[in-house]
Scaffold this motif. Sequence first.
Motif, short mmCIF file in Angstrom:
data_model
loop_
_atom_site.label_atom_id
_atom_site.label_comp_id
_atom_site.label_asym_id
_atom_site.label_seq_id
_atom_site.Cartn_x
_atom_site.Cartn_y
_atom_site.Cartn_z
N VAL A 122 0.56 -1.01 0.23
CA VAL A 122 -0.30 -0.19 0.81
C VAL A 122 0.45 1.26 0.04
CG1 VAL A 122 -1.46 1.22 1.49
CG2 VAL A 122 -2.36 -1.01 1.09
N ASN A 123 1.98 1.75 0.95
CA ASN A 123 2.67 2.44 0.47
C ASN A 123 2.71 3.78 1.04
OD1 ASN A 123 5.73 3.34 0.57
ND2 ASN A 123 5.12 3.27 -1.65
N ASN A 124 1.80 3.99 2.08
CA ASN A 124 0.72 5.17 2.37
C ASN A 124 -0.52 5.33 1.43
OD1 ASN A 124 2.29 5.69 4.81
ND2 ASN A 124 4.32 6.86 3.39
N GLU A 125 -0.35 4.91 0.45
CA GLU A 125 -1.61 5.34 -0.56
C GLU A 125 -3.23 4.59 0.28
OE1 GLU A 125 -1.11 4.59 -4.80
OE2 GLU A 125 1.14 4.18 -4.05
N PRO A 126 -4.16 5.83 -0.65
CA PRO A 126 -5.31 5.47 0.17
C PRO A 126 -5.78 3.74 -0.32
CG PRO A 126 -5.58 7.38 -1.68
CD PRO A 126 -4.32 6.45 -1.36
N PHE A 127 -6.10 3.13 -0.38
CA PHE A 127 -6.62 1.58 -0.72
C PHE A 127 -8.46 0.63 -0.25
CE2 PHE A 127 -5.05 -1.86 2.92
CZ PHE A 127 -5.33 -0.64 3.96
N GLY A 128 -8.06 0.29 -1.41
CA GLY A 128 -9.76 -0.87 -1.13
C GLY A 128 -9.18 -1.88 -0.90
N VAL A 129 -10.05 -2.77 -0.59
CA VAL A 129 -10.12 -3.81 0.48
C VAL A 129 -10.89 -4.10 -0.38
CG1 VAL A 129 -10.39 -5.66 2.46
CG2 VAL A 129 -8.59 -3.63 2.56
N ASP A 211 -6.79 3.81 4.67
CA ASP A 211 -5.63 4.60 4.31
C ASP A 211 -4.54 4.28 5.37
OD1 ASP A 211 -5.89 6.37 6.72
OD2 ASP A 211 -6.62 7.81 6.02
N SER A 212 -3.42 4.50 4.76
CA SER A 212 -2.28 3.82 5.85
C SER A 212 -3.22 3.50 6.74
CB SER A 212 -1.11 4.44 4.92
OG SER A 212 -0.49 5.60 5.37
N LYS A 213 -2.97 5.25 7.57
CA LYS A 213 -3.27 4.79 9.43
C LYS A 213 -4.11 3.50 9.65
CE LYS A 213 -3.57 9.71 9.77
NZ LYS A 213 -4.72 10.44 8.50
N ILE A 214 -4.08 2.92 9.03
CA ILE A 214 -4.97 1.69 10.03
C ILE A 214 -3.99 0.29 9.79
CG2 ILE A 214 -5.32 0.56 7.40
CD1 ILE A 214 -7.83 0.14 10.07
N PHE A 215 -2.82 1.18 9.47
CA PHE A 215 -1.66 -0.30 9.68
C PHE A 215 -0.96 -0.22 11.46
CE2 PHE A 215 -1.70 0.32 5.48
CZ PHE A 215 -2.27 -1.46 5.14
N ASN A 216 -0.93 1.32 12.05
CA ASN A 216 -1.01 1.70 12.81
C ASN A 216 -1.51 0.82 14.00
OD1 ASN A 216 1.15 2.69 12.85
ND2 ASN A 216 0.62 4.76 12.60
N ALA A 217 -2.89 0.93 13.56
CA ALA A 217 -4.24 0.46 14.68
C ALA A 217 -4.15 -0.80 14.28
CB ALA A 217 -5.77 1.66 14.08
N LEU A 218 -3.33 -1.78 13.31
CA LEU A 218 -4.15 -2.94 13.49
C LEU A 218 -3.00 -3.53 14.33
CD1 LEU A 218 -4.86 -3.50 9.98
CD2 LEU A 218 -5.70 -4.69 11.17
#
Length: 292
Positions: A122-129, A211-218
């Motif tokens: 993802v590298n800091n871009e918004p992405f779809g799941v 967005d990539s903020k989800i990775f910190n949360a995860l």
Amino acid sequence: MKNILKKAVIPVAGWGTRLLPATKSQPKEMLPIVDKPAVQYVVEEAINSGIEDILFVTGRGKRAIEDYFDYAIELEKELEEKGKTDLLQVVRGISEMVKFFYVRQKIAKGLGDAVFHAKDFVNNEPFGVLLADDIIDSQTPCLKQMEEVFERYHSPVIAVMEVPESETYLYGIVSGERIEHNTYRVNDLVEKPDPAYAPSNLAIVGRYILDSKIFNALQNTLPGKGGEIQLTDAIRDLLQEEEVYAYIFEGNRFDVGEKEGFLKANIAFALKRKDLGEEIKKYIKEITETLD
Ligand code: G1P
């Protein structure tokens, strides 16, 4: 409209226990809806929404998915030699639809963990799941509808639908403040609550723009429902940092990860086909008449 969403993640590591024994030795995502594997409908939705790169989060027993989206050199040669150019185009077209990437989730620790595997991609871009169990039949692809919401609010968007209160235990449930006809600003999320504890009847369907903020949360999300790392819980943590929106999409959703939804999807998509629709309609009429 400028297309800012270019990457999508499709988790496909799940076992498919609800479709056993059919899924004992083949991925549930490869079971056909009419004549295409279920996962292809989801890939096509992503592509029709402007996605250019797709990451599959796979697991053991899912190699058939990689093979399906790869070239099938021997088969193509055979079709070419026999002059079956129409089929050749179909077969080759599948491997050239878009750029595919793969990462393996070695231990099935839940949807949140699967999405965490997409961090480098993802590298800091918004992405779809896009969850492959959910096939959505709509005029405008569901992810595309959500992109419009994302572009308006520049914040994560979750697809939701209203479900009967008795069914909240099957879904992630969100509650929020209605800010547009089909859009809510989310204030709470709970994974699969009993109806007595559900904050609303707005159920998460398997489409997210994050967005990539989800990775910190995860990274900080502890195992939740079923002892798994839940994406719903991580999105709930995200609420402390940014706004999240829930969008009631337009379209019909089929849960093809269970028998009833799988059969309904086959019937619905067959009825829409020019080459099959009339015959199937006639047949359904015939057999239902004999049942009455
Ligand atoms: C997942 C999510 C859930 C969501 C559902 C939609 O659950 O965890 O929040 O409502 O997909 O299909 P699953 O059905 O994969 O257990």
